[in-house]
Design a protein around this motif. Structure first.
Motif, PDB file in Angstrom:
ATOM      1  N   HIS A  62      36.004  42.002  41.268  1.00  0.00           N
ATOM      2  CA  HIS A  62      35.496  42.311  40.197  1.00  0.00           C
ATOM      3  C   HIS A  62      35.966  40.777  38.969  1.00  0.00           C
ATOM      4  O   HIS A  62      36.606  40.636  39.319  1.00  0.00           O
TER       5      HIS A  62
ATOM      6  N   THR B  24      34.861  48.283  36.569  1.00  0.00           N
ATOM      7  CA  THR B  24      34.221  49.174  37.294  1.00  0.00           C
ATOM      8  C   THR B  24      33.270  47.767  38.192  1.00  0.00           C
ATOM      9  O   THR B  24      32.843  47.718  37.272  1.00  0.00           O
TER      10      THR B  24
ATOM     11  N   ASP C 157      30.465  46.077  39.769  1.00  0.00           N
ATOM     12  CA  ASP C 157      28.919  46.552  40.283  1.00  0.00           C
ATOM     13  C   ASP C 157      28.255  44.980  40.470  1.00  0.00           C
ATOM     14  O   ASP C 157      29.606  43.654  40.513  1.00  0.00           O
ATOM     15  N   ARG C 158      27.726  44.889  40.660  1.00  0.00           N
ATOM     16  CA  ARG C 158      26.692  43.882  40.387  1.00  0.00           C
ATOM     17  C   ARG C 158      26.994  42.528  39.816  1.00  0.00           C
ATOM     18  O   ARG C 158      26.961  41.589  39.745  1.00  0.00           O
ATOM     19  N   SER C 159      27.123  43.025  38.659  1.00  0.00           N
ATOM     20  CA  SER C 159      26.448  42.409  37.488  1.00  0.00           C
ATOM     21  C   SER C 159      27.283  41.526  37.712  1.00  0.00           C
ATOM     22  O   SER C 159      28.485  40.174  36.764  1.00  0.00           O
TER      23      SER C 159
ATOM     24  N   THR D 286      29.233  41.694  48.545  1.00  0.00           N
ATOM     25  CA  THR D 286      29.344  43.803  48.262  1.00  0.00           C
ATOM     26  C   THR D 286      30.708  43.496  47.336  1.00  0.00           C
ATOM     27  O   THR D 286      31.786  43.279  47.648  1.00  0.00           O
ATOM     28  N   PRO D 287      29.726  43.874  45.641  1.00  0.00           N
ATOM     29  CA  PRO D 287      31.106  43.859  45.337  1.00  0.00           C
ATOM     30  C   PRO D 287      31.870  44.951  45.521  1.00  0.00           C
ATOM     31  O   PRO D 287      32.571  45.841  45.361  1.00  0.00           O
TER      32      PRO D 287
ATOM     33  N   HIS E   1      30.095  40.960  39.757  1.00  0.00           N
ATOM     34  CA  HIS E   1      31.287  40.624  41.249  1.00  0.00           C
ATOM     35  C   HIS E   1      31.212  39.212  40.985  1.00  0.00           C
ATOM     36  O   HIS E   1      30.585  38.546  40.244  1.00  0.00           O
TER      37      HIS E   1
END
Lengths: 346, 346, 346, 346
Positions: free
Chosen positions: C187, A181, A183-185, C181-182, A187
């Motif tokens: 990813h 999934t 998320d920012r970390s 933006t992820p 990305h």
């Protein structure tokens, strides 16, 4: 053929479970579920399964009875769904953290998890240390990937009484352990160059290592655990810094302890200097395999024993151990379906 | 069991040949040579072979007779050693550039190579296009990895008369194609972030693509080839920019041509939009496999047909095709020993 | 001091605009907006700004009047907000695609964009080619990063009549161009090893390159553009494959054309063989700089001229060109605030 | 203008010294030497210096007198050349390990180094801790990059009596610290995915950290040091696992100690949770800068204090500290020529 289903197969560990089961000679993969990908073919999120299966993901609620169920859901989900899920299979192998710890420990490290005392006990699925119990088990909990590496390194020394209770575990991990999934970390621009101790204290694997060491090696350690994200996708390297509890017979004593512990175990290997152009445990050549490599070094002057343990977090640290446990539960050869030995360079 | 030896097995392609042969059910690996690693075990330079063999490297001159010999030496070496090497085996599969081109073409692209007209002809080992010839061949030359990808993309369109002779091939490649010998351009700090068109013109695979297209598809193209190093280890992505020679029946015509060409071939796959969360040919999920993935796109307004082809340069682009050719020469199932289907994520 | 504000400064291009403006000797950064980070300090999403400013992000609607406004919003947003935003500043430099193309072209490539004929015209901000117009401009549109690289490579040859209209542009790009933006494709586990031609045809920069070449070099090309994601964060490498329109005077003619075009321009450099241990344009040593490096090679036999152009997509391809344009609009020295010359190795 | 020369400027640290000196407003770079690149321009091996200088490398023996000499030779070389080199400059700043340790310690950790008691003493150039001594120094030894990070983390806690002598330092490092000379372990295919504890015990920085802690903080620690290679080029992350020597006043006590120690120092920063979207020390956004970022975490239950320290090994860990020391020796502002604050994302 044993009929196996996978609950929560849309993520990375699930994808590896599918890969291994599809190639397993004694298994028929009968169902795989994913809410996100329901209706899609297995290879929709998993490109490495192209051409391997015509199966499509079902939603979780469509799970049908099977012989063995492998569950790969986010922590807390299996507990929540237990009344329904447990009716679907007589044997369950879980990859989440839901059943790794005993009740009290679990409540402490996962305070928000829904957990009641009526839940069953799972066998802790660390095959090199709990093989006998897995063989007869109905429910098996696969260890956390970093705990798995740390335990393979630490347990032999602890059981032999070689080390003191204070142990520092400095674990390094790729990004796939964080799941599929975004998320920012995770990305890519934020994660590609990350060298980030994202969990210096308080990581939940602390409790798992302490608890398992107490149960399996008879010593309750104080585990000082930190986790650092490194710029790779697969793999864990756990550096275990332990301290001699007594004068060593000689500098090779820890090596002998490790070597004798794992002599009969097909998936754990002790690397020795001079036997390789690069005699260091590294995750890269283990990617895709169910193998763990260990090396031990001694600083005699300061009394430190360092064990490095490398493994693929998604295989030896997850899907591969699930299949290993499955083999043991079914009385199959331990290495069946787990023969892949890695690539180099990668 | 067919007795196979590998000459020059200390490098990366050689290591992959060893990996595949050691797991091949119809092959006995009888010898592997390396000047640099003579006397060392196979896993000394190849960590992924740990536990797979107790064989040790012999020096080149110690090569003994065998059924089939796979040669992985730097270009020019097999030609130089031909009088001796050719007495060791009735069948030879070569991974170098020594025998890919006919005499005149070879002399032009490899002007410093020692080459005489007495040398034998090798079958060009592109199994999807020369399967019949490989089956009866004594000597097979495995294509260059970037030429291999480009040809699988281009040949169907060329044979179908769909494209004009002017073709741009923009190939992207990881570092492992450069071999195992360190130099400045492959030094990690220099190479880790490289995005470097290191051979904009004059690359030797130009001649190989032109020549093979003429022979296999009946059209002599002008190949405009450039090679760009990208920050990865394994893999080639060849982007073939071709131009419609006539109005297309419809935008899907090139896709149909590709699909029908490779319908019966187990190692080439055409990706279609919507069938995958990421329907683009990429080397990563193909690492370690003998598979090539293709996709085709059409810019109807400008008359361009773009085919992207991804493969693992060390397997489909080298060692895997050698084993594929071996299977064909021995009358074995085409996919024997080549079942690995890759990992994701990686 | 010129009072400058940045609208939409929470993303990557915005972060680089802030970095450059904070260090610019003639500029006072008066405001920065971000919906996502409103109320947070500038360094909250931008770690490289730690210690550089005590300013906090305002929401977009809180934008106050300023001398010059730099806008870094997603494409379509500036058009949508134009009635309000245009009242805040007499001069606007936009980094989005909203005003790069003329009305008809824009409607074709951005069919869903809200666009009316009452919108003003922006000067196309390619300083090496439109310096005079930028100096007197009220509104400047910064080119797209891949178009920017391709145009610096192509325009000199096109203007000199050296090349034919059919041009293949094979652009390679890091992940930062996709924004902050992820999503799944960015990813880390999916993107880390990506070598993926994600836009083989139909990329919007096609129209930008065709249009700008027509206006600035007097030749309307057919641009055959493909974009490939490579495993890096920053940087674009555009490989322009062009074909000689007439016999070259000699193999060095294209080099002379490029060199004379950019002789007086401080941010564009032509690399020559032998002048460097690695004489190839590469983004890595240009990271953070406003410089573009070019090299040209000729395949005389096949009539191909290849120009490779490397730049940092976030600086020369975005924020740096915005500051370059700002300098020109304010009559400041062209290189002011843009002195950083890069790091190696990186 | 102070006339500065650089001896051994062809490597990575040397290249960064050149970059910083060329941009330094109070310095004239008068000479740079390199045996390998003698006669070539400075930008031949250093692409980031393109356009910055017309100087060419001289051979070492051509070194002429200057005001300050910066030496960047392999360890052992400055000692060997001391009789000649020391006549060239009144002030010398050395980046090697030759003069970091006192005689006895040096002999122990570098047993093969040629060293005689007649050699001068160098001031240990850790500006935050030896600023006064550097200001008056004739000779300064720049700390090792991993020791530098570890010391900035450990010294405040040690001086405050907060921690026990047993300290584990688990350092992670990119490949550039290994220098510019290719070898197998730095060959890209071998190093690109490396996660390798290449020096579990016996690393020479052990002695440097123990010695400096004793001298600067008044406590002789037992440093348990391991170094792990991670897949990046620049940067060091040192994770210092220390243990409370007494009950802490509260969990924030270590943070207060660190913050007060470095309050007046421009290049060391303490990160606090919630102040950033990613409040972890990481090398990436510090690349090219002379800054070190620290964060501290406490496991109150187990008595562990973890300090993570990130820096760029080639700048704060080498060239930047050399320039910092130069500024102090010359009585210039401490931050002169060191203003660059990094890039993000990278």
């Amino acid at each position: 053929m044993t009929r196996v289903a996978v609950l929560g197969a849309g993520g990375y560990a699930g994808g590896e479970v599918l890969r291994l089961l599809l190639a397993h000679p004694a298994v028929e993969l009968v169902q795989a579920t994913s809410e996100q990908h329901a209706g899609k073919r297995l290879d929709f999120p998993h490109p490495h399964l192209r051409g391997q299966s015509t199966l499509r993901f079902a939603p979780h609620d469509a799970l049908e009875p099977c012989d063995v169920l492998v569950t790969c859901m986010p922590s807390g989900e299996l507990i929540r769904r237990w009344p329904q899920v447990s009716t679907r299979a007589g044997r369950i192998i879980d990859l989440s953290a839901d059943f790794r710890l005993e009740h009290a420990e679990h409540a402490r490290w996962y305070p928000r998890a829904p957990r009641s005392v009526e839940l069953p006990r799972f066998v802790y699925g660390l095959p090199e240390w709990t093989r006998d119990k897995i063989q007869g088990a109905r429910y098996v909990a696969v260890p956390g990937c970093m705990a798995h590496a740390a335990l393979l390194a630490l347990l032999p020394l602890a059981r032999a009484g070689l080390v003191r209770p204070e142990v520092v575990v400095d674990a390094k991990t790729g990004s796939s352990g964080g799941g599929a999934t975004p998320d920012r970390s995770s990305h890519h621009p934020e994660r590609a160059s990350a060298l980030r101790c994202y969990r210096p204290v308080g990581h939940r694997h602390t409790g798992e290592i302490e608890s398992a060491t107490e149960h399996l090696a008879g010593m309750r350690p104080n585990v000082h655990f930190s986790a650092t994200a490194v710029p790779s996708v697969r793999g864990v390297l756990a550096t275990v810094h332990a301290f001699a509890a007594r004068p060593l017979a000689d500098a090779a004593e820890p090596l002998r302890v490790l070597a004798s512990t794992y002599r009969e175990h097909p998936f754990v290997h002790i690397l020795r200097a001079n036997a390789s152009a690069s005699p260091f445990p590294e995750p890269a050549p283990l990617a895709g395999t169910n193998h763990c490599e260990l090396a031990v070094d001694v600083d005699a002057e300061r009394g430190r024993i360092v064990v490095n343990a490398a493994l693929d977090n998604l295989v030896k640290g997850a899907a591969g151990t699930a299949v290993h446990a499955l083999n043991l539960m079914l009385g199959r050869p331990e290495t069946e379906g787990l023969g892949f030995r890695g690539l180099h360079p990668l």
